[in-house]
Enzyme design. Structure first.
Site, short mmCIF file in Angstrom:
data_model
loop_
_atom_site.label_atom_id
_atom_site.label_comp_id
_atom_site.label_asym_id
_atom_site.label_seq_id
_atom_site.Cartn_x
_atom_site.Cartn_y
_atom_site.Cartn_z
N SER A 110 20.85 23.31 1.01
CA SER A 110 21.11 22.36 -0.07
C SER A 110 22.59 22.38 -0.45
CB SER A 110 20.21 22.69 -1.26
OG SER A 110 20.26 21.67 -2.23
N ASP B 123 12.13 15.05 1.76
CA ASP B 123 13.00 15.65 0.74
C ASP B 123 13.25 14.64 -0.39
OD1 ASP B 123 15.04 16.92 -0.72
OD2 ASP B 123 15.87 17.85 1.08
N HIS C 181 12.10 19.57 -0.05
CA HIS C 181 13.37 20.25 -0.25
C HIS C 181 13.14 21.76 -0.24
CE1 HIS C 181 17.59 20.25 -1.25
NE2 HIS C 181 17.40 21.10 -2.25
#
Length: 264
Positions: A152, A206, A238
């Site tokens: 991320s 995601d 995610h």
């Protein structure tokens, strides 16, 4: 005891001691005819060492990610040094200024391909990552045995750090990340950095860093001449999956093997 007897006794003791010393030296020396390549010089051990730097996502911590290393059990990782740093705590705009571990500011979530970027904050974070890499290089680890990986926000920082490092590294692995700067930064990418391979993994489901943000990374890297392997994972949101980490192990292992064969 006569002088002659004492002299003979001392002479015999000296001969025995000398014999023991010679025998000891023979045991320490390699057998005659042993090929030179079987007695590796000390610098080869340093060349075979590697370093993996893992950068966590927004609000996370380094120690919480340390179990990731358990997926890397192949012999090639026997001499691998791992680092799981924690980002400094700072206010984050997308979370209404709430203070949390963050490598740089994030203005909005979900992250899309056109989201605004904190380029100044990214560059400051990149400097810190480069300092960590430089310490390992100074310690004797070859740059091509150094891998930067991140999830991320950590994935976005991974990409920026690898592209802006002046030397070719072993590789950069981006998980659910994005390109954290504009096209003007391409001028800062050195010819050596363009040789560093990138592995990009992204979940198609995601909802935090949209799949389109990840997809935008591939044409960007292709435009600057960086080799990127992009892997899409259906039904993955995610998060990190076991499948992604197992593939990362194989990906890094192959590059370490190639590096060792090159040295050999």
């Amino acid at each position: 005891m006569s002088s002659l007897v004492r002299f003979l006794f001392t002479l015999a003791a000296a001969i025995a001691a000398a014999s023991l010393l010679v025998a000891s030296l023979r045991r320490r020396a390699p057998p005659p005819g042993l090929p030179a390549q079987l007695v590796p010089p000390s610098h080869m051990a340093g060349r075979n060492r590697s370093f993996v730097l893992w950068l966590h996502g927004l609000g996370d911590s380094g120690p919480a990610n340390e179990p990731i290393r358990n997926f890397f059990s192949a012999p090639e990782f026997r001499l691998t040094k791992w680092a799981f740093p924690t980002a400094p705590r700072s206010p984050v705009s997308c979370n209404h200024g709430f203070v949390m571990p963050s490598w740089f500011d994030i203005h909005e979530l979900p992250m899309s391909a056109g989201s605004p970027q904190d380029e100044t904050g990214v560059l400051k974070a990149v400097e810190n990552v480069h300092a960590m890499i430089d310490r390992e290089v100074s310690d004797g680890i070859h740059p091509e045995n150094i891998f930067v990986c991140g999830f991320s926000q950590g994935g976005a920082l991974t990409l920026a750090s690898v592209l802006l490092y002046p030397k070719k590294l072993g590789g950069g692995a981006v998980f659910s990340g994005w390109v954290p700067f504009g096209s003007s930064f391409t001028e800062r990418i050195s010819p050596e950095a363009r040789k560093t391979p990138i592995l990009w993994s992204h979940g198609m489901d995601d909802r935090t860093v949209l799949f389109e943000a990840g997809q935008a990374g591939l044409p960007f890297l292709q435009s600057v001449g960086v080799n990127c392997e992009f892997k899409a994972y259906p039904d993955l949101g995610h998060s990190l999956s076991k499948e992604e980490l197992l593939y990362l192990e194989s990906w890094i292992k192959g590059r370490l093997q190639a590096s060792q064969e090159k040295d050999g």
